[in-house]
Design a protein around this motif. Sequence first.
Motif, PDB file in Angstrom:
ATOM      1  N   LYS A 222      22.368  41.179  -7.963  1.00  0.00           N
ATOM      2  CA  LYS A 222      21.517  42.362  -7.924  1.00  0.00           C
ATOM      3  C   LYS A 222      21.099  42.739  -6.500  1.00  0.00           C
ATOM      4  O   LYS A 222      21.017  43.915  -6.155  1.00  0.00           O
ATOM      5  CB  LYS A 222      20.268  42.133  -8.781  1.00  0.00           C
ATOM      6  CG  LYS A 222      20.531  42.174 -10.268  1.00  0.00           C
ATOM      7  CD  LYS A 222      19.225  42.041 -11.032  1.00  0.00           C
ATOM      8  CE  LYS A 222      19.452  42.153 -12.542  1.00  0.00           C
ATOM      9  NZ  LYS A 222      18.178  42.044 -13.295  1.00  0.00           N
ATOM     10  N   SER A 223      20.826  41.739  -5.678  1.00  0.00           N
ATOM     11  CA  SER A 223      20.332  42.020  -4.325  1.00  0.00           C
ATOM     12  C   SER A 223      21.345  42.809  -3.503  1.00  0.00           C
ATOM     13  O   SER A 223      20.965  43.566  -2.600  1.00  0.00           O
ATOM     14  CB  SER A 223      19.986  40.715  -3.609  1.00  0.00           C
ATOM     15  OG  SER A 223      21.143  39.881  -3.509  1.00  0.00           O
ATOM     16  N   GLU A 226      20.866  46.658  -4.242  1.00  0.00           N
ATOM     17  CA  GLU A 226      19.576  47.299  -4.080  1.00  0.00           C
ATOM     18  C   GLU A 226      19.653  48.373  -3.001  1.00  0.00           C
ATOM     19  O   GLU A 226      20.287  48.188  -1.970  1.00  0.00           O
ATOM     20  CB  GLU A 226      18.516  46.264  -3.701  1.00  0.00           C
ATOM     21  CG  GLU A 226      18.204  45.280  -4.828  1.00  0.00           C
ATOM     22  CD  GLU A 226      17.157  44.265  -4.418  1.00  0.00           C
ATOM     23  OE1 GLU A 226      16.778  44.273  -3.235  1.00  0.00           O
ATOM     24  OE2 GLU A 226      16.721  43.475  -5.271  1.00  0.00           O
ATOM     25  N   GLU A 228      17.294  51.572  -0.924  1.00  0.00           N
ATOM     26  CA  GLU A 228      15.984  52.141  -0.663  1.00  0.00           C
ATOM     27  C   GLU A 228      15.850  53.477  -1.394  1.00  0.00           C
ATOM     28  O   GLU A 228      16.820  54.199  -1.592  1.00  0.00           O
ATOM     29  CB  GLU A 228      15.788  52.349   0.836  1.00  0.00           C
ATOM     30  CG  GLU A 228      15.745  51.061   1.629  1.00  0.00           C
ATOM     31  CD  GLU A 228      15.465  51.309   3.094  1.00  0.00           C
ATOM     32  OE1 GLU A 228      15.256  52.488   3.455  1.00  0.00           O
ATOM     33  OE2 GLU A 228      15.444  50.330   3.864  1.00  0.00           O
ATOM     34  N   GLU A 229      14.619  53.762  -1.787  1.00  0.00           N
ATOM     35  CA  GLU A 229      14.361  55.004  -2.495  1.00  0.00           C
ATOM     36  C   GLU A 229      14.687  56.197  -1.612  1.00  0.00           C
ATOM     37  O   GLU A 229      14.369  56.210  -0.422  1.00  0.00           O
ATOM     38  CB  GLU A 229      12.886  55.053  -2.912  1.00  0.00           C
ATOM     39  CG  GLU A 229      12.537  56.270  -3.745  1.00  0.00           C
ATOM     40  CD  GLU A 229      11.083  56.255  -4.189  1.00  0.00           C
ATOM     41  OE1 GLU A 229      10.664  57.213  -4.859  1.00  0.00           O
ATOM     42  OE2 GLU A 229      10.386  55.285  -3.856  1.00  0.00           O
TER      43      GLU A 229
END
Length: 266
Positions: A222-223, A226, A228-229
Amino acid sequence: MRCYRFVPVAGCLFGKSSMISQQTAVGKVNGESLEAADFERRVSDQEAMMSQNMPGNTLDAESKQYIREQVWNSFINEQITKVEYAKLGIVVTEAELADQYYGKHPHPMVLQQFGNPQTGEYNPEAVRAIPQQIRQSGAQGEELRRQLIRFEQGLTESLLDEKYKSLLKQGVYYPKWLAAQQETEGKELANISYVNVPYATVADSTVKVSASEINDYIQKHKSAFEMEEGRNIEYITFDALPSAADSAAALAELNSLKAELDTMKM
């Protein structure tokens, strides 16, 4: 881990006030700043030393860039290592420093700096007389005094570095059995055969990956996925330039106003 960062002399990326305040430092390492004037002085010193060994005593652009990078890297090393020297109590005394000039085995840096470039001979008594010559030279000897101070600082840094590396070397234990084993293994020979199947020779159509396998991989990593928004923005633009019709209408209006002004009496 020691942290350092390079701060541009002119920039607006490190705080609101940086747009209105002038930066006087070219970088910061462990909280210590390298002022622009000091940086340029160090660069000039290195250029002067290197140009002595260059044809015509001139440096090309590549050499000058190399020197600037070396000066910055030297500052990084200086700020990081001095913390370690302090922790370990590593110092260079005045007696040790004097021994590098007048002892039985002068330091290579001293021999290079003060030795006769033609014969390679080194006269410690001539070096011992330099401070007196500087004092008698008055203002003319001031620049030479500054050069000698900078040389002695460099010599001190070199001695500290030698002590630090020696301490590290003596602190590492290398067992004899391991050295003997590695020596024996290095003498052994072996004949092997292998088959190499390049990845590119495998057709994509022969490999099937199911959706469940993909999902399982994503869940385990998962990492790596990831993000950023962020935001997606769509917009349109309008050309602010007047059209030909607009220009013609404006010109006609100006001509009509000009006709009225021509009939007015001043």
